[in-house]
Design an enzyme around this catalytic site. Structure first.
Site, mmCIF file in Angstrom:
data_model
loop_
_atom_site.group_PDB
_atom_site.id
_atom_site.type_symbol
_atom_site.label_atom_id
_atom_site.label_comp_id
_atom_site.label_asym_id
_atom_site.label_seq_id
_atom_site.Cartn_x
_atom_site.Cartn_y
_atom_site.Cartn_z
ATOM 1 N N ARG A 1 -7.406 0.158 -21.050
ATOM 2 C CA ARG A 1 -7.522 -1.283 -21.264
ATOM 3 C C ARG A 1 -7.259 -2.031 -19.952
ATOM 4 O O ARG A 1 -6.270 -1.763 -19.272
ATOM 5 C CB ARG A 1 -6.495 -1.726 -22.313
ATOM 6 C CG ARG A 1 -6.576 -3.201 -22.655
ATOM 7 C CD ARG A 1 -5.300 -3.654 -23.332
ATOM 8 N NE ARG A 1 -5.121 -3.085 -24.661
ATOM 9 C CZ ARG A 1 -5.514 -3.673 -25.789
ATOM 10 N NH1 ARG A 1 -6.101 -4.837 -25.749
ATOM 11 N NH2 ARG A 1 -5.295 -3.099 -26.949
ATOM 12 N N VAL B 1 -4.646 0.319 -12.437
ATOM 13 C CA VAL B 1 -5.814 0.314 -11.546
ATOM 14 C C VAL B 1 -5.446 0.173 -10.069
ATOM 15 O O VAL B 1 -6.309 -0.038 -9.232
ATOM 16 C CB VAL B 1 -6.795 -0.830 -11.918
ATOM 17 C CG1 VAL B 1 -7.412 -0.574 -13.275
ATOM 18 C CG2 VAL B 1 -6.113 -2.187 -11.868
ATOM 19 N N GLY B 2 -4.168 0.300 -9.727
ATOM 20 C CA GLY B 2 -3.748 0.024 -8.347
ATOM 21 C C GLY B 2 -4.303 0.984 -7.323
ATOM 22 O O GLY B 2 -4.439 0.626 -6.148
ATOM 23 N N GLU B 3 -4.586 2.208 -7.708
ATOM 24 C CA GLU B 3 -4.938 3.214 -6.708
ATOM 25 C C GLU B 3 -6.304 3.859 -6.885
ATOM 26 O O GLU B 3 -6.886 4.359 -5.921
ATOM 27 C CB GLU B 3 -3.822 4.283 -6.682
ATOM 28 C CG GLU B 3 -2.553 3.685 -6.094
ATOM 29 C CD GLU B 3 -1.310 4.519 -6.315
ATOM 30 O OE1 GLU B 3 -0.906 4.645 -7.487
ATOM 31 O OE2 GLU B 3 -0.742 5.020 -5.345
ATOM 32 N N PHE C 1 0.826 -1.220 0.000
ATOM 33 C CA PHE C 1 0.000 0.000 0.000
ATOM 34 C C PHE C 1 0.852 1.258 0.000
ATOM 35 O O PHE C 1 0.384 2.333 0.351
ATOM 36 C CB PHE C 1 -0.970 0.014 1.186
ATOM 37 C CG PHE C 1 -1.756 -1.261 1.340
ATOM 38 C CD1 PHE C 1 -2.692 -1.628 0.374
ATOM 39 C CD2 PHE C 1 -1.560 -2.103 2.420
ATOM 40 C CE1 PHE C 1 -3.398 -2.812 0.499
ATOM 41 C CE2 PHE C 1 -2.261 -3.291 2.543
ATOM 42 C CZ PHE C 1 -3.185 -3.637 1.583
HETATM 43 MO MO1 MOS Z 1 1.571 3.108 -4.011
HETATM 44 S S1 MOS Z 1 1.174 4.459 -2.477
HETATM 45 O O1 MOS Z 1 2.471 4.073 -5.089
HETATM 46 O O2 MOS Z 1 2.434 1.816 -3.361
#
Ligand code: MOS
Length: 732
Positions: free
Chosen positions: A621, A696-698, A235
């Site tokens: 995508r 899409v991680g954040e 995170f």
């Molecule tokens: Mo994320 S806060 O860039 O691991």
């Protein structure tokens, strides 16, 4: 494409559920010594005396390292600043000198034959302090906060326009300190071999840690290898090198022996955190719902030794059309460790303030919250007046609202009920960046039709192994099972830290570039075969599919890769390339989302449940609809925690975090998480990068807490602006 865009289970899943995947704290090694950290009981001052005698007398204790006897270490890294460290300040070094800068600071490292012995002996280290006055409370220190000079450029005259606006809304929104709390503990296992070190470290960036340690300890790069093949969540807490890694190096050097150091959960609270932040918003609007003025001021904590800040305020003037906008970001120094990036740093906090303020403005204007956002909708980046590579946020509003059933909402607060519970529906917008970084990658294709893809990127648990396998399998024309992925090793081709949602786009294009070199070589080998069916084919007509080198214009025409390699007497083809992205300052690159939340609030007790969330995301995508959906769900769960549960409590008379454990620091558990629906709206994008990937991680967490806070207002008629929204604030 066979695999790209399909729901694909994690290729590393079996290794994880069977225990074959080894994490930093369980790397196998013989002859290990074990470390246990002693931490400071005061937040500020100096160590007057530190008595390690009793600890050293415990049978099995090997040594106790303190600032008085540690091996040499540099305060400032000679030629290196860690990839994501703040621009201003001097990074923390463990056991450097007698100065105490925060409670929980490591001040001694006990080394023993067994972990239990080390922990027991650590309890015997006696420390006398010269304590100094300290400050840890943002609400007090805000008076002394100093502006940083990097917020986006203002436009027009926001103050004047605000004063003249027909409808005005001004308020402060507060986000407390929050902690990342990944499941895996921070750990380093340092393997010592004749002065060479191999370190299994919990980190989101093996090269970042490698460069940092080489610099701080003046080591030759080839004398040190850093690995982080698996990670139990980050995170953002593992973006910067944390103190377990340099402590493990100090210990291995002092003992000339392999060492394992695992931090406790409590100790992890002194590594990093999301800074407590006050978001002050002032919105001026015309009665029809167009914005005249946006002012956003953020006041956040930083440490005494580094200036940490991210873009909290700039989203406000970016997202909505307003001729006048201004931003201020101020930092209040406190006696705590330096804050750090935590999932969508800046946006998670800044957009929380903005999207609650927009909801309050909609109430004042008596306009539906979606309608207000559509009236202020901007098709261009408001800072630089440039178009986006793509922006399908309208689709997010439309599809999210339809899936949620927004048209059945009665706008009046306290108007919707379910038995004894008040029902509230709220919504918010989310926005994040679509970043991409230069990345090197190697592919080795062997004559048995197997490919190994390697790159130093980490997989922090979110699915990098899987998308790399998918993209490589498609671009090499191989089955998924024929691709092996190696990540998280400083000896592999260079990649930045895994963060910023940039990994998917960055690594995929590195695969594309490298796979193209493999394609060219296979084409040359295929053409050279006797009676080759591809003899007359041009390179641009050549594709790789089903283990074959084929003519795209006539896919019946082709040869097996394995045959081409055999004829060419090649048992392996190996290519490594570095992919760089074309400079483009003519377009803005962002992901967007629309989040809809339903809460049910017990009218008597004030207990809040988030019963439904719909998150409609526009992120270009989507490589893997299964792991991407999990990413968004995880972000939403983080948003539920932010809205209702998460808060690091500090006793400001002690300067100490009081709930530094996952029993008393509340995160959502299964009973708190109900129905979450994720929608990926179609967003073709040929400008952001060739494969149209945005990451899409954040984006999943941005806006979620605001949607929930807005739903709580709609349910109860009570506006709680200070997170988390706990029942005492609702009843009080
Ligand atoms: Mo994320 S806060 O860039 O691991």
């Amino acid at each position: 494409m066979v695999y790209i865009g399909t729901p694909t289970s994690r290729v590393d899943g079996p290794a994880k559920v069977t225990g074959a995947a080894k994490y930093a704290g369980d790397a196998a090694a013989s002859g290990l010594a074990y470390g246990a950290v002693v931490t400071s009981a005061i937040p500020k001052g100096r160590i007057a005396t530190i008595d390690t005698g009793a600890a050293l007398r415990v049978a099995g204790v090997l040594d106790v390292l303190t600032h008085e006897n540690r091996p040499r270490m540099a305060r400032r890294a000679a030629a290196y600043k860690d990839d994501v460290g703040p621009e201003q300040g001097s990074p923390f070094r463990p056991l450097y000198d007698d100065t105490i800068m925060f409670s929980g600071q490591p001040i001694a490292l006990v080394l023993a034959e067994e972990w239990e012995i080390a922990r027991f002996a650590a309890s015997l280290v006696r420390v006398e302090y010269e304590a100094e006055p300290f400050a840890t409370d943002l609400r007090v220190e805000r008076e002394r906060a100093v502006a940083v000079d990097e917020p986006p450029k203002p436009r027009g005259n926001a103050d004047k326009a605000y004063a003249a606006a027909a409808i005005r809304h001004e308020a402060e929104y507060f986000i407390p300190i929050e902690h990342h709390n990944p499941m895996e503990l921070y750990a380093s296992t340092a393997l010592w071999e004749d002065g060479k070190l191999t370190i299994y470290d919990k980190t989101q960036g093996v090269l970042n840690v490698h460069n940092y340690l080489c610099s701080v300890f003046d080591m030759k790069p080839d004398k040190l290898r850093v690995l982080s093949p698996f990670m139990g969540g980050g995170f953002g807490s593992g973006l910067r090198p944390q103190y377990e890694a340099p402590l493990a190096v100090l210990a291995a050097r002092a003992l000339e022996r392999s060492v394992r150091l695992v931090l406790t959960r409590q100790q992890m609270y002194a590594l990093c955190y999301r800074p407590a932040t006050i978001e002050r918003l002032a919105l001026g609007a015309a009665p029809g719902g167009t914005l005249d003025s946006v002012s956003h001021e953020a006041i956040a904590v930083t440490s005494q030794y580094e200036d940490y800040f991210r873009n909290d305020t700039g989203w406000s003037g970016l997202l909505y059309k307003s001729p006048n906008a201004k931003y201020v970001h101020r930092l209040a120094r406190v006696d705590l460790p330096t804050p750090s990036d935590m999932r969508a740093p800046g946006a998670t906090t800044g957009v929380y303030g903005l999207e609650c303020a927009m909801d309050e403005l909609a109430v004042a204007l008596k306009i539906d919250p979606i309608a207000l956002r559509l009236r202020c909708y901007s098709d261009r980046d408001q800072h630089d007046d440039i178009p986006y590579t793509s922006k399908q946020l309208r689709k997010c509003y439309r599809q999210g609202a339809a899936a949620f059933g927004w048209d059945r909402r009665n706008p009046k607060p306290r108007s919707m009920r379910d038995g004894s519970e008040l029902v509230g529906w709220g919504m918010a917008t989310g926005v994040w960046e679509a970043l991409q970084m230069d990345t090197a990658l190697r592919i080795v294709l062997t004559a048995n039709g197997h490919a190994e893809v390697s790159c130093a990127f980490s997989d922090i648990g979110t699915g990098t192994y899987t998308i790399v396998a998918q993209v490589a399998a498609d671009l090499l024309g191989l089955p998924l099972e024929a691709v092996t992925v190696r990540l998280g090793d400083s000896t592999l081709p260079q990649a930045p830290v895994e963060g910023g949602s940039w990994t998917a786009a960055s690594v995929s294009h590195a695969i594309a570039k490298t796979a193209d070199e493999i394609r060219k070589e296979l084409w040359r080998l295929a053409k050279a075969m006797p009676n080759s069916p591809l003899g007359a084919c041009r390179l641009e007509d050549i594709a790789l599919a089903d283990g074959r080198i084929i003519d795209k214009t006539d896919s019946g025409r082709g040869v097996a890769m394995t045959d081409a390699m055999r004829h060419g007497r090649r048992d392996r083809l190996e290519h490594e390339t570095t992919n760089s992205f074309a400079e483009d300052d003519k377009h803005a690159r962002n992901t967007h989302s629309a989040i809809f939340a339903e809460v049910k609030v017990d009218e008597e007790l004030g207990v809040i449940r988030v019963t439904r969330v719909v998150n409609a995301v526009a992120a270009g995508r989507i490589l893997n609809t299964k792991t991407a959906r999990s990413q968004i769900m995880g972000g939403v769960v983080g948003g539920i925690g932010m809205a209702l549960h998460e808060e690091t409590l500090i006793d400001h008379t002690l300067g100490r975090m009081m709930n530094a454990n996952i029993a008393e620091y509340h995160v959502p558990v299964n009973a708190d998480v109900h129905d979450i629906e994720v929608i990926f709206v179609d967003e073709p994008d040929e400008l952001v990068n060739p494969l149209g990937i945005k990451g899409v991680g954040e984006i999943g967490i941005v806006g979620t807490a605001a949607a929930i806070a807005n739903a709580v207002y709609h349910a109860t008629g009570k506006r709680v602006r200070d997170l988390p929204i706990t029942l005492d604030k609702l009843l009080g």
